[in-house]
Scaffold this motif. Structure first.
Motif, PDB file in Angstrom:
ATOM      1  N   GLN A 260       0.829  -1.189   0.000  1.00 33.67           N
ATOM      2  CA  GLN A 260       0.000   0.000   0.000  1.00 33.67           C
ATOM      3  C   GLN A 260       0.871   1.250   0.000  1.00 33.67           C
ATOM      4  O   GLN A 260       2.023   1.221   0.439  1.00 33.67           O
ATOM      5  N   ALA A 261       0.314   2.330  -0.497  1.00 33.82           N
ATOM      6  CA  ALA A 261       1.030   3.596  -0.491  1.00 33.82           C
ATOM      7  C   ALA A 261       1.490   3.939   0.919  1.00 33.82           C
ATOM      8  O   ALA A 261       0.745   3.775   1.883  1.00 33.82           O
ATOM      9  N   GLY A 262       2.725   4.400   1.012  1.00 37.91           N
ATOM     10  CA  GLY A 262       3.318   4.711   2.298  1.00 37.91           C
ATOM     11  C   GLY A 262       4.090   3.572   2.911  1.00 37.91           C
ATOM     12  O   GLY A 262       4.810   3.777   3.898  1.00 37.91           O
ATOM     13  N   GLY A 263       3.973   2.392   2.339  1.00 42.02           N
ATOM     14  CA  GLY A 263       4.669   1.234   2.850  1.00 42.02           C
ATOM     15  C   GLY A 263       6.100   1.149   2.373  1.00 42.02           C
ATOM     16  O   GLY A 263       6.602   2.027   1.667  1.00 42.02           O
TER      17      GLY A 263
ATOM     18  N   GLN B 113      16.646 -10.118 -14.308  1.00 45.16           N
ATOM     19  CA  GLN B 113      15.399 -10.324 -15.043  1.00 45.16           C
ATOM     20  C   GLN B 113      14.276  -9.411 -14.583  1.00 45.16           C
ATOM     21  O   GLN B 113      13.254  -9.298 -15.260  1.00 45.16           O
ATOM     22  N   GLY B 114      14.445  -8.764 -13.451  1.00 48.83           N
ATOM     23  CA  GLY B 114      13.459  -7.838 -12.946  1.00 48.83           C
ATOM     24  C   GLY B 114      12.538  -8.442 -11.915  1.00 48.83           C
ATOM     25  O   GLY B 114      12.292  -9.644 -11.898  1.00 48.83           O
ATOM     26  N   THR B 115      12.035  -7.590 -11.047  1.00 52.69           N
ATOM     27  CA  THR B 115      11.045  -7.986 -10.059  1.00 52.69           C
ATOM     28  C   THR B 115       9.960  -6.919 -10.017  1.00 52.69           C
ATOM     29  O   THR B 115      10.239  -5.723 -10.063  1.00 52.69           O
ATOM     30  N   GLN B 116       8.728  -7.355  -9.953  1.00 56.59           N
ATOM     31  CA  GLN B 116       7.596  -6.445 -10.017  1.00 56.59           C
ATOM     32  C   GLN B 116       7.335  -5.796  -8.668  1.00 56.59           C
ATOM     33  O   GLN B 116       7.272  -6.471  -7.639  1.00 56.59           O
ATOM     34  N   VAL B 117       7.166  -4.488  -8.685  1.00 55.64           N
ATOM     35  CA  VAL B 117       6.751  -3.728  -7.519  1.00 55.64           C
ATOM     36  C   VAL B 117       5.453  -3.018  -7.861  1.00 55.64           C
ATOM     37  O   VAL B 117       5.389  -2.269  -8.838  1.00 55.64           O
ATOM     38  N   THR B 118       4.441  -3.261  -7.075  1.00 50.88           N
ATOM     39  CA  THR B 118       3.148  -2.631  -7.292  1.00 50.88           C
ATOM     40  C   THR B 118       2.721  -1.929  -6.013  1.00 50.88           C
ATOM     41  O   THR B 118       2.670  -2.545  -4.946  1.00 50.88           O
ATOM     42  N   VAL B 119       2.419  -0.650  -6.132  1.00 46.32           N
ATOM     43  CA  VAL B 119       2.016   0.155  -4.989  1.00 46.32           C
ATOM     44  C   VAL B 119       0.578   0.595  -5.199  1.00 46.32           C
ATOM     45  O   VAL B 119       0.268   1.299  -6.171  1.00 46.32           O
TER      46      VAL B 119
END
Length: 122
Positions: free
Chosen positions: A13-16, A114-120
């Motif tokens: 979540q935003a702020g995390g 290869q990259g890792t996904q970050v979703t906020v």
């Protein structure tokens, strides 16, 4: 074979906060600089920041300055990206990279993970 493997991405979540890790294998001890890039959907890859072998940080993107911190554990051949105060606009694929020179910016990186996904989320 040279490999850079990212981990630690996910949904927050935003702020995390998240801490990304990049484990390197192969001929890694001659690499002077390791760093992080990211790419949001539909946008170009963006240089975030890097760190040289002695632990001195390179320049850092204005968009993350004060929130993201890079560190390096040479004994473990691992670089970290501590991300605090995450915002939805931080969402993207985060890539670890390495290069032989003492670069201060985005140039000079020749090995890539290869990259890792970050979703906020909002």
């Amino acid at each position: 074979q040279v490999q850079l493997v990212e981990s630690g991405g996910g949904l927050v979540q935003a702020g995390g906060s998240l801490r990304l890790s990049c484990a390197a294998s192969g001929r890694t001890f001659s690499w002077s600089t390791m760093g992080w890039f990211r790419q949001a959907p539909g946008k170009e890859r963006e240089f975030i920041t890097g760190i040289n072998w002695s632990g001195v940080s390179t320049t850092i993107a204005d968009s993350v300055k004060g929130r993201f911190t890079i560190s390096r554990d040479n004994a473990k051949n691992t670089v970290y990206l501590q991300m605090n105060g995450l915002k939805p606009e931080d969402t993207g694929v985060y890539y670890c990279a390495a290069g032989p020179g003492a670069t201060s910016g985005p140039a000079g990186y020749v090995y890539w993970g290869q990259g890792t996904q970050v979703t906020v989320s909002s």
